[in-house]
Design an enzyme around this catalytic site. Structure first.
Site, mmCIF file in Angstrom:
data_model
loop_
_atom_site.group_PDB
_atom_site.id
_atom_site.type_symbol
_atom_site.label_atom_id
_atom_site.label_comp_id
_atom_site.label_asym_id
_atom_site.label_seq_id
_atom_site.Cartn_x
_atom_site.Cartn_y
_atom_site.Cartn_z
ATOM 1 C CD1 TRP A 53 35.329 44.995 47.822
ATOM 2 C CD2 TRP A 53 34.931 43.366 49.453
ATOM 3 N NE1 TRP A 53 34.949 45.732 48.922
ATOM 4 C CE2 TRP A 53 34.707 44.714 49.850
ATOM 5 C CE3 TRP A 53 34.811 42.275 50.139
ATOM 6 C CZ2 TRP A 53 34.167 44.786 51.081
ATOM 7 C CZ3 TRP A 53 34.392 42.495 51.619
ATOM 8 C CH2 TRP A 53 34.260 43.793 51.969
ATOM 9 C CB SER A 81 41.459 33.151 43.169
ATOM 10 O OG SER A 81 40.693 32.752 44.262
ATOM 11 C CG HIS A 101 38.372 30.528 46.345
ATOM 12 N ND1 HIS A 101 37.269 29.953 46.959
ATOM 13 C CD2 HIS A 101 38.419 31.584 46.946
ATOM 14 C CE1 HIS A 101 37.222 30.645 48.044
ATOM 15 N NE2 HIS A 101 37.740 31.603 48.110
ATOM 16 C CG ASP A 112 35.264 31.987 50.586
ATOM 17 O OD1 ASP A 112 36.431 32.155 51.076
ATOM 18 O OD2 ASP A 112 34.932 32.651 49.379
ATOM 19 C CD GLU A 158 38.573 37.473 51.672
ATOM 20 O OE1 GLU A 158 38.707 36.103 51.595
ATOM 21 O OE2 GLU A 158 38.379 38.407 50.422
ATOM 22 C CG HIS A 190 39.892 32.490 52.278
ATOM 23 N ND1 HIS A 190 39.705 32.601 50.944
ATOM 24 C CD2 HIS A 190 41.145 32.167 52.278
ATOM 25 C CE1 HIS A 190 40.474 32.132 49.972
ATOM 26 N NE2 HIS A 190 41.558 31.892 50.863
HETATM 27 ZN ZN LIG Z 1 37.837 32.810 49.585
#
Ligand SMILES: [Zn+2]
Length: 266
Positions: free
Chosen positions: A177, A184, A186, A193, A236, A239
């Protein structure tokens, strides 16, 4: 002023006058601060409004000018659909950690989240257009520092341990997850997200809209259901990763994931 109080022979009138003077001063001070606040408020409003207008113009230049428009955006931000070393095509996954010392200039969103300043105009335009279609997205999570990513991982592992998994199992589960810190997207600031605001529209409505439209703004659904084997990440629908309008259109048209697209550039 009341002439009667002025003519009274006692010592009281001057006192009263002083009081009135004081009260007058107090009101002057209040009025002064009200004016200051109004001026400051207006200035701030103008500034925000101006920034937004500038960004809208930039975004519009990238979205409405046909073929030459993409060059316009490239000229500003140096993005490319063909050069895999361009900033907008940087690949980060388990095999490709973020380069050491990766630097990012952020733009802060009104809800406290941040994204790479270069993707903000397209993101804003996408949200404006979604809202015009009656869909209300929010950025639930944008840029994260390494520290924040580590914290997220610790929390997820703790959740699984609490459910009764062994530390090793919990770690493996959590990694399904949460991206391992350093891997990442991010931490790049190039993704978001995106969820529904929970007031005007539901999650699914936002995901559907993004799936259909995001590529027109340079965003791709980074982890599609049928590409988990390649991306190493489960589906996802929230995302979205910025790759630029030209690359996003190509990825969308060919039904690729970013890993596959980058391979076509070699
Ligand atoms: Zn994400």
């Amino acid at each position: 002023m009341n002439p009667k109080t002025q003519s009274l022979p006692t010592g009281r009138p001057p006192q009263k006058r002083r009081k009135q003077k004081k009260r007058g001063k107090k009101w002057t001070a209040i009025l002064f601060w009200l004016v200051v606040l109004a001026v400051l408020g207006y200035g701030l409003f103008r500034q925000i409004d101006g920034t937004k207008a500038d960004l809208r113009q930039m975004a519009a230049a990238g979205n409405t000018g046909g073929e030459s428009s993409d060059e316009g955006v490239s000229a500003v931000f140096g993005e490319s659909a063909k050069d895999k070393t361009a900033w907008n095509l940087i690949l980060v996954n388990r095999e490709h950690p973020i380069p050491e010392g990766y630097d990012v200039e952020l733009t802060k969103l009104s809800n406290g989240q941040s994204v790479d300043a270069r993707i903000y105009p397209a993101l804003q335009q996408m949200f404006d257009d979604a809202r015009a279609d009656g869909v209300y997205p929010i950025v639930a999570s944008g840029y994260r520092t390494e520290k924040e990513q580590k914290q997220l991982m610790r929390e997820k592992i703790a959740d699984y341990e609490e459910e009764g998994y062994s530390p090793d199992e919990a770690k493996a589960k959590a990694q399904e997850w949460v991206a391992v810190p350093g891997t990442s997207e991010h931490q790049l600031g190039l993704c978001a997200d995106i969820n529904a605001d929970g007031i005007h529209s539901a999650g699914n409505k936002v995901y559907e809209w993004l799936e259909k439209n995001a590529h027109r703004y340079g965003f791709i659904k980074r982890y599609p259901a049928d590409k988990s084997e390649i991306t190493g990440t489960i589906h996802e629908p929230w995302h979205y990763r910025y790759v630029g309008a030209e690359a996003a259109a190509e990825i969308y048209r060919q039904g690729l994931c970013l890993e596959e697209y980058i391979e076509t550039l070699e």
